[in-house]
Design a protein around this motif. Structure first.
Motif, mmCIF file in Angstrom:
data_model
loop_
_atom_site.group_PDB
_atom_site.id
_atom_site.type_symbol
_atom_site.label_atom_id
_atom_site.label_comp_id
_atom_site.label_asym_id
_atom_site.label_seq_id
_atom_site.Cartn_x
_atom_site.Cartn_y
_atom_site.Cartn_z
ATOM 1 N N ILE A 296 49.223 -16.139 -34.610
ATOM 2 C CA ILE A 296 50.137 -15.233 -34.316
ATOM 3 C C ILE A 296 50.461 -16.634 -33.374
ATOM 4 C CG2 ILE A 296 50.885 -13.352 -32.302
ATOM 5 C CD1 ILE A 296 50.539 -12.461 -35.342
ATOM 6 N N ALA A 297 51.148 -16.999 -32.538
ATOM 7 C CA ALA A 297 51.372 -17.625 -31.409
ATOM 8 C C ALA A 297 52.629 -17.508 -30.304
ATOM 9 C CB ALA A 297 52.277 -19.268 -32.145
ATOM 10 N N ILE B 133 47.258 -19.110 -30.864
ATOM 11 C CA ILE B 133 47.673 -20.401 -29.617
ATOM 12 C C ILE B 133 48.546 -19.585 -28.860
ATOM 13 C CG2 ILE B 133 49.281 -22.296 -30.802
ATOM 14 C CD1 ILE B 133 48.326 -22.174 -33.886
ATOM 15 N N ALA B 134 48.563 -20.555 -27.923
ATOM 16 C CA ALA B 134 49.050 -19.877 -26.873
ATOM 17 C C ALA B 134 49.465 -21.381 -25.961
ATOM 18 C CB ALA B 134 48.271 -19.204 -25.545
ATOM 19 N N TYR C 130 55.748 -16.410 -34.571
ATOM 20 C CA TYR C 130 55.458 -16.155 -33.050
ATOM 21 C C TYR C 130 56.836 -14.975 -32.097
ATOM 22 C CZ TYR C 130 57.693 -19.424 -29.502
ATOM 23 O OH TYR C 130 57.922 -20.204 -28.103
ATOM 24 N N PHE C 131 56.315 -15.488 -30.842
ATOM 25 C CA PHE C 131 57.319 -14.462 -29.821
ATOM 26 C C PHE C 131 56.809 -15.265 -28.396
ATOM 27 C CE2 PHE C 131 53.363 -12.765 -29.941
ATOM 28 C CZ PHE C 131 53.355 -11.783 -28.024
ATOM 29 N N SER C 132 57.833 -14.499 -27.720
ATOM 30 C CA SER C 132 57.217 -15.011 -26.505
ATOM 31 C C SER C 132 57.251 -14.117 -24.922
ATOM 32 C CB SER C 132 58.611 -16.488 -25.829
ATOM 33 O OG SER C 132 59.981 -15.293 -25.492
ATOM 34 N N GLY D 237 58.374 -26.058 -31.616
ATOM 35 C CA GLY D 237 58.024 -26.129 -33.120
ATOM 36 C C GLY D 237 57.908 -27.569 -33.711
ATOM 37 N N GLY D 238 57.030 -27.833 -32.798
ATOM 38 C CA GLY D 238 56.919 -29.788 -33.271
ATOM 39 C C GLY D 238 55.347 -28.983 -33.344
ATOM 40 N N TYR D 239 54.496 -29.046 -32.706
ATOM 41 C CA TYR D 239 53.350 -28.471 -32.444
ATOM 42 C C TYR D 239 53.141 -27.515 -33.049
ATOM 43 C CZ TYR D 239 48.866 -27.620 -31.113
ATOM 44 O OH TYR D 239 47.301 -27.154 -30.911
ATOM 45 N N LEU D 240 53.685 -26.235 -33.661
ATOM 46 C CA LEU D 240 53.104 -25.356 -34.837
ATOM 47 C C LEU D 240 53.543 -25.734 -35.819
ATOM 48 C CD1 LEU D 240 54.792 -22.637 -32.535
ATOM 49 C CD2 LEU D 240 52.477 -23.219 -33.021
ATOM 50 N N ALA D 241 54.453 -26.516 -36.354
ATOM 51 C CA ALA D 241 54.879 -27.421 -38.116
ATOM 52 C C ALA D 241 54.121 -28.874 -38.159
ATOM 53 C CB ALA D 241 56.215 -28.069 -37.664
#
Length: 306
Positions: free
Chosen positions: A159-160, A189-190, A128-130, A261-265
């Protein structure tokens, strides 16, 4: 089998106001806030925060805080004489504003050792990165980061990416648009926020954001929109997911990061995108009912599993 999670970026010292002139010091930063929620909600995954750190007492405290919560730093460099950035939160009701001191933070050198960065990203189920990760790097380091992420993706990592556009960090909009567009090329995942996309790309609606990112080749998209519904799109199956209402929020710092974080979990657990977004909204609602960016793990778990 890959089961590690890595989040890349800058974790700063956080000063949050309790009652003037008293300040509470903690830690926070967009990609760390998301990893914090992932750590709370993703048992069975080794979790690392990939950055660069100083050797000063505050950096040592930061790394020890990570260790206490079972968050590693992988092969992140520790740089002699460097130190972390700092931000302070001022609240007007529950809405927040920030003041930053981060110009010479160690994290700006997170991609200066390409071999160490590549090692940190090995054997990850999720990276994950931003856009903030991109913005704090110089152009050469930004290219290095995106190449190492692309290499990890080629070896099976998902990769998110949250574009998380912050104008003050960029020289101009054109540079930000180009960098974020390059990042989208390596994204599975965007997780954009609509007002950011409206400001940077001129999108007229969340649906327009979905359409643009779909054309860019992103298979899974979640457009956040504050306390309004999120729009999920997975291989063109688009669903609007209402937000969880909070009658009296305390501090909105980190709400979008908690959502991510909730979505990816949830997605790591195999939960479908629309249901994952429902759980993510509940996590974000829990975050805005605590002070600072990091809600206690148990509060996040209760919200996620409710």
């Amino acid at each position: 089998m890959a089961n590690g999670i890595a989040s890349i970026g800058e974790c700063m010292l956080e000063l949050s106001g309790q009652s003037a002139p008293i300040w509470r010091m903690g830690f926070g930063g967009d990609t760390f806030n998301t990893l914090w929620a992932l750590r709370a909600l993703s048992s069975g995954h080794h979790v690392d925060y990939v950055s660069a750190f100083g050797d000063d007492p505050f950096s040592k405290d930061q790394i020890e805080f990570f260790r206490q919560h079972e968050i590693g730093i992988a092969n992140s460099p520790i740089i002699a004489g460097a130190r972390p950035g700092l931000y302070a939160i001022k609240l007007n009701g529950a809405e927040r504003s920030f003041t930053y001191w981060r110009g010479d933070a160690a994290a700006r050198k997170l991609a200066n050792d390409p071999a160490a960065l590549a090692k940190s990203l090995e054997n990850r189920s999720l990276i994950y990165f931003s856009g903030i990760t991109l913005a704090i790097l110089d152009p050469a380091a930004r290219r290095t980061l995106l190449q190492k992420i692309a290499d990890a993706r080629a070896h099976g990592s998902h990769i998110a990416f949250d574009p998380n556009y912050r104008p003050v960090l960029w020289q101009d909009k054109a540079i930000a648009r180009d960098a974020i567009s390059e990042a989208l090329k390596v994204t599975d995942i965007a997780l954009p926020t609509f007002p950011d996309e409206e400001s940077l790309f001129g999108d007229q609606s969340p649906e327009a954001t979905v359409e643009r990112l779909d054309k860019a080749g992103v298979a899974e998209i979640v457009v956040k929109n504050g306390d309004r519904a999120a729009l999920t799109s997975h291989y063109e199956n688009t669903v609007s997911v209402p937000a969880a209402h909070v009658a009296s929020p305390i501090d909105t710092t980190g709400a979008g990061d908690g959502f991510n974080g909730g979505y990816l979990a949830a997605r790591l657990l195999g939960i479908a995108p629309a249901e994952a977004a429902k759980r993510a909204h509940r996590v974000a609602a829990a975050v805005v009912q605590t002070r600072g960016a990091l809600a206690p793990f148990e509060i996040l778990r209760l919200a996620f599993n409710r």
